[in-house]
Design a protein around this motif. Structure first.
Motif, PDB file in Angstrom:
ATOM      1  N   HIS A  75      -5.921  20.058  13.544  1.00 49.07           N
ATOM      2  CA  HIS A  75      -7.389  19.928  13.494  1.00 49.07           C
ATOM      3  C   HIS A  75      -7.821  19.589  12.067  1.00 49.07           C
ATOM      4  O   HIS A  75      -7.642  20.398  11.156  1.00 49.07           O
ATOM      5  CB  HIS A  75      -8.035  21.251  13.941  1.00 49.07           C
ATOM      6  CG  HIS A  75      -9.535  21.270  13.897  1.00 49.07           C
ATOM      7  ND1 HIS A  75     -10.304  21.594  14.994  1.00 49.07           N
ATOM      8  CD2 HIS A  75     -10.428  21.022  12.907  1.00 49.07           C
ATOM      9  CE1 HIS A  75     -11.589  21.546  14.673  1.00 49.07           C
ATOM     10  NE2 HIS A  75     -11.691  21.193  13.398  1.00 49.07           N
ATOM     11  N   HIS A  77     -10.612  16.526   9.740  1.00 47.57           N
ATOM     12  CA  HIS A  77     -11.655  15.499   9.854  1.00 47.57           C
ATOM     13  C   HIS A  77     -11.397  14.369   8.874  1.00 47.57           C
ATOM     14  O   HIS A  77     -11.508  14.553   7.658  1.00 47.57           O
ATOM     15  CB  HIS A  77     -13.028  16.120   9.585  1.00 47.57           C
ATOM     16  CG  HIS A  77     -13.403  17.164  10.583  1.00 47.57           C
ATOM     17  ND1 HIS A  77     -14.238  16.921  11.662  1.00 47.57           N
ATOM     18  CD2 HIS A  77     -13.028  18.469  10.704  1.00 47.57           C
ATOM     19  CE1 HIS A  77     -14.371  18.032  12.373  1.00 47.57           C
ATOM     20  NE2 HIS A  77     -13.646  18.982  11.817  1.00 47.57           N
ATOM     21  N   HIS A 230     -15.248  21.983  18.733  1.00 44.67           N
ATOM     22  CA  HIS A 230     -15.326  23.239  17.982  1.00 44.67           C
ATOM     23  C   HIS A 230     -15.891  24.342  18.878  1.00 44.67           C
ATOM     24  O   HIS A 230     -16.710  24.073  19.755  1.00 44.67           O
ATOM     25  CB  HIS A 230     -16.216  23.076  16.760  1.00 44.67           C
ATOM     26  CG  HIS A 230     -15.678  22.095  15.751  1.00 44.67           C
ATOM     27  ND1 HIS A 230     -15.869  20.738  15.858  1.00 44.67           N
ATOM     28  CD2 HIS A 230     -14.957  22.291  14.626  1.00 44.67           C
ATOM     29  CE1 HIS A 230     -15.275  20.133  14.828  1.00 44.67           C
ATOM     30  NE2 HIS A 230     -14.721  21.046  14.065  1.00 44.67           N
ATOM     31  N   HIS A 269     -11.285  26.826  15.801  1.00 43.91           N
ATOM     32  CA  HIS A 269     -11.810  28.105  15.286  1.00 43.91           C
ATOM     33  C   HIS A 269     -11.679  29.289  16.250  1.00 43.91           C
ATOM     34  O   HIS A 269     -10.901  30.194  15.987  1.00 43.91           O
ATOM     35  CB  HIS A 269     -13.241  27.955  14.753  1.00 43.91           C
ATOM     36  CG  HIS A 269     -13.325  26.857  13.733  1.00 43.91           C
ATOM     37  ND1 HIS A 269     -12.596  26.891  12.578  1.00 43.91           N
ATOM     38  CD2 HIS A 269     -13.976  25.656  13.730  1.00 43.91           C
ATOM     39  CE1 HIS A 269     -12.813  25.782  11.882  1.00 43.91           C
ATOM     40  NE2 HIS A 269     -13.635  25.009  12.560  1.00 43.91           N
ATOM     41  N   ASP A 320      -8.235  21.879   8.923  1.00 50.05           N
ATOM     42  CA  ASP A 320      -9.672  21.622   9.032  1.00 50.05           C
ATOM     43  C   ASP A 320     -10.257  21.026   7.747  1.00 50.05           C
ATOM     44  O   ASP A 320     -11.374  21.368   7.345  1.00 50.05           O
ATOM     45  CB  ASP A 320     -10.458  22.885   9.445  1.00 50.05           C
ATOM     46  CG  ASP A 320     -11.898  22.560   9.860  1.00 50.05           C
ATOM     47  OD1 ASP A 320     -12.147  21.420  10.289  1.00 50.05           O
ATOM     48  OD2 ASP A 320     -12.760  23.442   9.737  1.00 50.05           O
TER      49      ASP A 320
END
Ligand SMILES: [Zn+2]
Length: 441
Positions: A75, A77, A230, A269, A320
């Motif tokens: 995970h 971005h 998420h 999360h 993340d």
């Protein structure tokens, strides 16, 4: 086809380690070797046996470093490479103040291409050879992501985010355009080379019910794509979500109402899940993704690894970026250890290294392709040096066992501990080729 042999101290996991002394959970060769042919692992084992089996093969000597399967990040971005280290905010403010500003730049193809180069360079510097990334809302960002991953022959998962509300106009798609763009990207990239597509509504707050219906349709039409979003990151986010979706029993139920759970569904999360949510996660075989550096940095909360596992929830671990603060899975597992300390849970070093490799491969259902050094696996490999810095070398003087060495790597290591990285058998570190020590001399 020619064979090359990597010689070193090889480590690959079989099962989740139950303790720091669980020797049945892994295969370790003090003088080990991995034979590579045609991008795949042709064999692994003791160096003497491998050399005999492939006499005449080129030998690349990585001793005394560890040879491990390439690391996996489940995970992060892509458009947040310039968001890392943004000061003074919690999730929702952080999104509006920093992230949504930065992500608007990804409307520009040239910017996307430049950032994609840096993104994959940084993953490889840190020994990460597979990742599941969110791109921006713009189709062009996903194009740049997959094109650059393809050029490097990386096994990568990605998708453009779908978001049609509660964000700047320039970052919003519509239910229809989000569907159409995703559909198009799936047709162009999913299954092409080593690429996988992930249907990626950012989270419930930025998607209308109509958009989640479109995500549901995409998932039903493409059951072999991943789904990522998420879930239950911080208190203000949960409260706002439940205001927006008043018929939902809880946060997870928003996604459940649209059939978005499943064994290819990755939920970032999952910090504050209630009992019903945990049971539904377990039953649907959905994956809860632990992002420790992000959870600490944004003050979101402490992941409950043991609580989720004991209820049968599949878990994974991830950086993340850019709520997370390091591309390094070593740094990430170091913070995971500390988060779990605060939960009175113990993350043993064997399990940490299992999680970065086979554990995350299993979470992605890719364990038959990556995550081990087994014969037939793709030759995505990282070589790690537990004496990479002066402080680490000093500490290593008192280390006697493999778990101790792994714990030093995790606690003190970062990209400097990555001595080489191979992608489908090809030396692929952006700063040097083959063993790093050859470049130091
Ligand atoms: Zn995230």
């Amino acid at each position: 086809m020619s064979v090359s042999i990597l010689r070193g101290r090889s480590l690959s996991f079989r099962e989740v380690p139950r303790s720091h002394t669980d020797e049945a959970s892994y295969i370790f060769e003090e003088d080990g070797a991995v034979a590579i042919r045609d991008g795949l692992i042709a064999a692994s084992g003791s160096f003497s046996a491998i050399r005999e089996q492939f006499s005449g093969a080129e030998i690349i000597d990585h001793r005394p470093n560890l040879i491990l399967p390439g690391l996996i990040d489940t995970h992060l971005h892509f458009p947040q490479v310039q968001v890392i280290g943004s000061f003074g905010a919690k999730l929702l403010d952080w999104l509006h103040t920093y992230t949504f500003v930065e992500e608007q730049k990804f409307a520009d193809a040239a910017h996307c291409e430049r950032m994609a180069t840096h993104f994959f360079d940084n993953l490889l510097r840190n020994g990460t050879t597979t990742a599941a990334a969110y791109c921006s809302v713009h189709k062009t960002s996903a194009e740049a992501y997959f094109a650059e991953a393809g050029r490097r022959n990386l096994r990568m998962i990605g998708g453009k985010v779908m978001m049609d509300r509660n964000a700047p106009e320039a970052l919003c798609d519509t239910p229809q355009s989000g569907y159409d763009d995703s559909k198009d990207l799936i047709a162009r990239w999913h299954g092409r080379g080593r690429a996988h597509y992930a249907i990626s509504p950012r989270f419930a707050i930025t998607s209308t019910p109509t958009q989640l219906e479109m995500a549901q349709a995409l998932k039903a039409e493409h059951p072999d794509c991943y789904f990522q979003t998420h879930l239950s990151e911080n208190d203000a986010e949960i409260k706002l979500t439940l205001e927006l979706y008043q018929s939902a029993r809880d946060y997870l139920d928003v996604y459940q109402m649209y059939d978005l759970l499943g064994d290819r569904s990755l939920f970032g999360h999952c910090i504050h899940l209630g009992g019903r949510e945990r049971a539904a996660m377990a039953e649907s075989r959905s994956v809860a993704v632990f992002c420790p550096t992000s959870n600490l940095f944004l003050g979101s909360g402490l992941f409950d690894e043991d609580g989720l596992r004991s209820r049968g929830v599949r878990t994974a671990v991830a950086t993340d970026i850019g709520g997370g603060t390091s591309y390094s899975m070593l740094r990430t597992l170091d913070e995971a250890y500390k988060v779990l300390q605060l939960r009175n849970q113990v993350l043993n070093p064997l399990k940490s290294f299992y999680m970065m490799t086979l554990g995350n491969a299993r979470a992605l259902k890719l364990e038959h392709k990556i995550g081990t050094l087994e014969q037939g696996s793709e030759a995505d490999i990282v070589v790690m040096d537990a004496r990479a810095t002066a402080a680490m070398a000093l500490r290593m003087e008192t280390v006697n066992t493999l778990p101790e060495e792994l714990f030093v790597l995790q606690t003190m290591g970062d990209d400097r501990a990555v001595a080489a990285v191979y992608v489908a058998g090809k030396a692929s570190h952006p700063d040097f080729n083959g063993p790093k020590h050859l470049y130091r001399r």
